[in-house]
Structure formats: structure tokens, C-alpha cells
Design an enzyme around this catalytic site. Structure first.
Site, PDB file in Angstrom:
ATOM      1  N   HIS A  34      -3.255   9.212  -1.301  1.00  0.00           N
ATOM      2  CA  HIS A  34      -2.378   9.424  -0.147  1.00  0.00           C
ATOM      3  C   HIS A  34      -3.215   9.873   1.048  1.00  0.00           C
ATOM      4  CE1 HIS A  34      -2.186  13.881   0.037  1.00  0.00           C
ATOM      5  NE2 HIS A  34      -2.203  13.866  -1.287  1.00  0.00           N
ATOM      6  N   ASP A  36      -1.978  11.266   4.058  1.00  0.00           N
ATOM      7  CA  ASP A  36      -1.434  12.315   4.916  1.00  0.00           C
ATOM      8  C   ASP A  36      -1.844  13.695   4.419  1.00  0.00           C
ATOM      9  OD1 ASP A  36       0.211  11.795   2.652  1.00  0.00           O
ATOM     10  OD2 ASP A  36       1.852  12.924   3.547  1.00  0.00           O
ATOM     11  N   ASP A  64      -7.128  18.092  -0.891  1.00  0.00           N
ATOM     12  CA  ASP A  64      -5.911  17.304  -1.143  1.00  0.00           C
ATOM     13  C   ASP A  64      -5.678  16.287  -0.034  1.00  0.00           C
ATOM     14  OD1 ASP A  64      -3.445  16.438  -2.028  1.00  0.00           O
ATOM     15  OD2 ASP A  64      -2.371  18.222  -1.383  1.00  0.00           O
ATOM     16  N   GLU A  93       3.046  11.272   1.352  1.00  0.00           N
ATOM     17  CA  GLU A  93       3.142  11.971   0.081  1.00  0.00           C
ATOM     18  C   GLU A  93       3.584  13.408   0.263  1.00  0.00           C
ATOM     19  OE1 GLU A  93       1.693  14.532  -3.240  1.00  0.00           O
ATOM     20  OE2 GLU A  93       1.060  14.554  -1.144  1.00  0.00           O
ATOM     21  N   GLU A  94       3.218  14.009   1.403  1.00  0.00           N
ATOM     22  CA  GLU A  94       3.484  15.426   1.614  1.00  0.00           C
ATOM     23  C   GLU A  94       4.881  15.716   2.147  1.00  0.00           C
ATOM     24  OE1 GLU A  94       1.574  17.442   0.414  1.00  0.00           O
ATOM     25  OE2 GLU A  94      -0.528  16.899   0.618  1.00  0.00           O
TER      26      GLU A  94
END
Length: 335
Positions: A34, A36, A64, A93-94
Site C-alpha cells: 500500500h 498511503d 509502514d 489502506e489506511e
């Protein structure tokens, strides 16, 4: 001769896209990255300016999951003639998982998408092999207004909402999995007041018992029984027995927990051994949700988290340990 990679793209919303990078062969190994991050949090180090201090590289998304993604790209740049490799770069994703949800609903290259293993390149330099599920619900609760000098004449929607949530949260924590740990519920948003403003939000009035509340909460579920319809039923019952009315505005998430047995992850463990290291499995106990589980569930294949060590995800001074970067590159090359 180095691998020639092709890009397929998928529009998620406006200018936001998922990208699937592949070598043209039937996909046997899929990395899911991901792109973002959460909003920057300011601490000792500037989140938008990479800073190296001792064995740590500090920066927004370092752990992350920029660190693991960088390791993967470094590995791919050194590999010749891959066969069956693909990398999914996806968005959101976040927040609401829009990128993965789009990819699951309309997979790119469905005829080639036949992976035997999916890897999300973010962990503590150990193999992550399971995660709790996630449920996200939004509600409107309606009580009865009254003068705040005589609260007994009304029904306080804020009080009702918080009491009902506390009741179901206590019940949810009793629902456990031997490997994934406790289920938990977190109240993530609440606004209450009297009636509605022009912006359709509860009005702030100190002389009126609040009769409207809007609230959101998240449940991290470790058992299959605990899903959105089940939680919705619990919450509505807890509200109505207190005399208020409740409306489910939206189900944001409803994704189950999943535990992956280590014996399904042999390609990864063998690569770690071939790289001269000993495979270590992280405890899936009390982990959050990994949206890679969506595509893994749809395709019926195992998935794992593996990436360099680091810390402070979603907080100030996020970092990745530099000494675990090169070993991670080597493991990805061996795969």
C-alpha cells in the site's frame, strides 16, 4: 538480461490508481504494497524529512510500509529473468480500504492472477501469519430533548450511546481466539447535541438535554461469529432497552479474522533459510487487520507479512532499522 516488467493500472477514484507490475507470466508470487500513510505526527524528528540516527531511519511511513517496499524494489532491480512475479501498489489502506476493495471486486489480469503466495512487505523482521478482522459501523441515536435543568424529563442521547457502547464493548472482549487473542471495540467518533444544524449536525446548546448523537466505532474481531450483523444487533438492543431509537447509517467494514498455519508458508521460510537466517514467526495475538486478506480469501491462497524491523507506526518518529534492510532484500531476491 533483466526482467522486463509491464504496468497495468486501475482507477480507484479520480486521480488515485492501483498499479499492478508484472513480468507477463502467470502470476505465482504476488507482493501487495500500500502506498498511503497516516497523516504526519510530529515528534523529535521531522516526518517528511528522512533522518538517519544510529541504526534507525526516521520518516513518515518508514516502517509502514516504505521500508519493505524499498527492499522489494531493490531486490527486483537485481533479479534477472523472473517468471511469475507481480507487485500490486494500491491506495487507501489506511482509511477505507478502497484500493484493495476495488482490486478484489475487479482484479487486474484475472487470467494471470494465480499466485501460490501473497506477501505484504511489512513486519518486525518476523513472519506475520494472521490478523484479526475489522468491523466499522456508523450510527445515529435519537433520544428526547428537555430543559437541562430537568434532565429527568428527557432522554440524553449522548449518555445512552456511551452506556450502550460500553455494554457491548465489554461483551465483545470476552470473545477470544487462542492464536489471535481478544476481540476489542473502540469508540472512534461521537458528536451529540440538540436537534440538527443547517449542516445536518447536532447543535451545541447547554440549556437542552441532547437528543441526537452520531457515533462510529471499530471492532477488531478475533472470532468468525463476531461480524457486522451480530454487532449491529447487539448495539441496537442495548440502545432500545434504554428507550432511545437508533439507525445504522453505514457499515464501513465487515471483514473476518484469519489465521494462517506456518506450514502453508514454506516458500518464505525456505527463502529465509537459504539467506542464512532462521525463520521466526511473530505472534498474531492482538494484531490489527491486514487488507491483503481480502484478495487472499478470494483467491484461496495463503498470505504473510514480512519486512524489515521498525517501530512507531502511525505515531511520531516512525522508523525502520537499517541493519535489517539488506537481509530483507536478500530474502526477497531468493523468493
Amino acid at each position: 538480461k533483466y526482467t522486463k516488467l509491464t504496468i497495468a493500472n486501475q482507477v480507484v477514484e479520480k486521480s488515485r490508481k492501483n498499479l499492478l507490475i508484472h513480468d507477463g507470466h502467470s502470476i505465482s508470487l504476488l507482493f501487495a504494497c500500500h502506498m498511503d500513510t497516516t497523516p504526519p505526527q510530529f515528534g523529535k524528528y521531522q516526518p517528511l524529512r528522512p533522518t538517519i540516527k544510529n541504526d534507525r531511519l526516521y520518516g513518515l511511513g518508514a516502517k509502514d510500509m516504505k521500508g519493505g517496499t524499498a527492499c522489494l524494489l531493490s531486490a527486483v532491480a537485481e533479479i534477472k529473468n523472473t517468471k511469475g512475479l507481480a507487485i500490486l501498489f494500491y491506495v487507501d489502506e489506511e482509511l477505507e480500504l478502497l484500493g484493495m476493495r476495488n482490486f478484489v471486486n475487479k482484479p487486474l489480469l484475472p487470467k494471470l492472477l494465480k499466485p501460490k503466495l501473497i506477501i505484504s512487505p511489512e513486519s518486525q523482521f518476523v513472519i506475520g501469519h494472521g490478523n484479526r478482522g475489522i468491523i466499522g459501523l456508523e450510527y445515529k441515536v435519537t433520544g428526547e430533548a428537555a430543559h437541562s435543568a430537568r434532565p429527568h424529563e428527557g432522554l440524553n442521547a449522548i449518555t445512552v450511546s456511551t452506556e450502550a457502547f460500553a455494554e457491548i464493548a465489554q461483551k465483545i472482549t470476552t470473545m477470544q481466539h487462542p492464536k489471535l487473542g481478544n476481540s476489542v471495540a473502540t469508540l472512534t467518533y461521537l458528536i451529540g447535541g440538540s436537534g440538527l444544524t443547517k449542516n445536518n449536525r447536532p447543535e451545541r446548546r447547554m440549556n437542552v438535554v441532547p437528543n441526537v448523537t452520531e457515533l462510529d466505532f471499530s471492532v477488531r474481531t478475533s472470532v468468525q461469529k463476531l461480524n457486522a450483523p451480530y454487532v449491529d444487533k447487539l448495539f441496537k438492543k442495548a440502545i432500545t432497552i434504554r428507550g432511545a431509537s437508533v439507525k445504522l447509517i453505514r457499515t464501513v467494514h465487515n471483514y473476518p479474522a484469519q489465521y494462517i498455519s506456518p506450514h502453508h508458508l514454506k516458500p518464505l521460510t525456505e527463502s529465509i533459510i537459504e539467506s542464512g537466517l532462521k525463520p521466526q514467526f511473530g505472534s498474531p495475538h492482538n494484531r490489527g487487520y491486514n487488507d491483503v486478506a481480502m484478495i487472499a480469501n478470494k483467491l484461496g491462497v495463503p498470505y504473510a507479512n514480512f519486512g524489515p524491523r521498525g517501530g512507531n507506526n502511525h505515531g511520531p518518529d516512525e522508523y525502520v532499522n537499517i541493519k535489517t534492510l539488506k537481509p530483507t532484500v536478500q530474502i526477497f531476491k531468493t523468493l
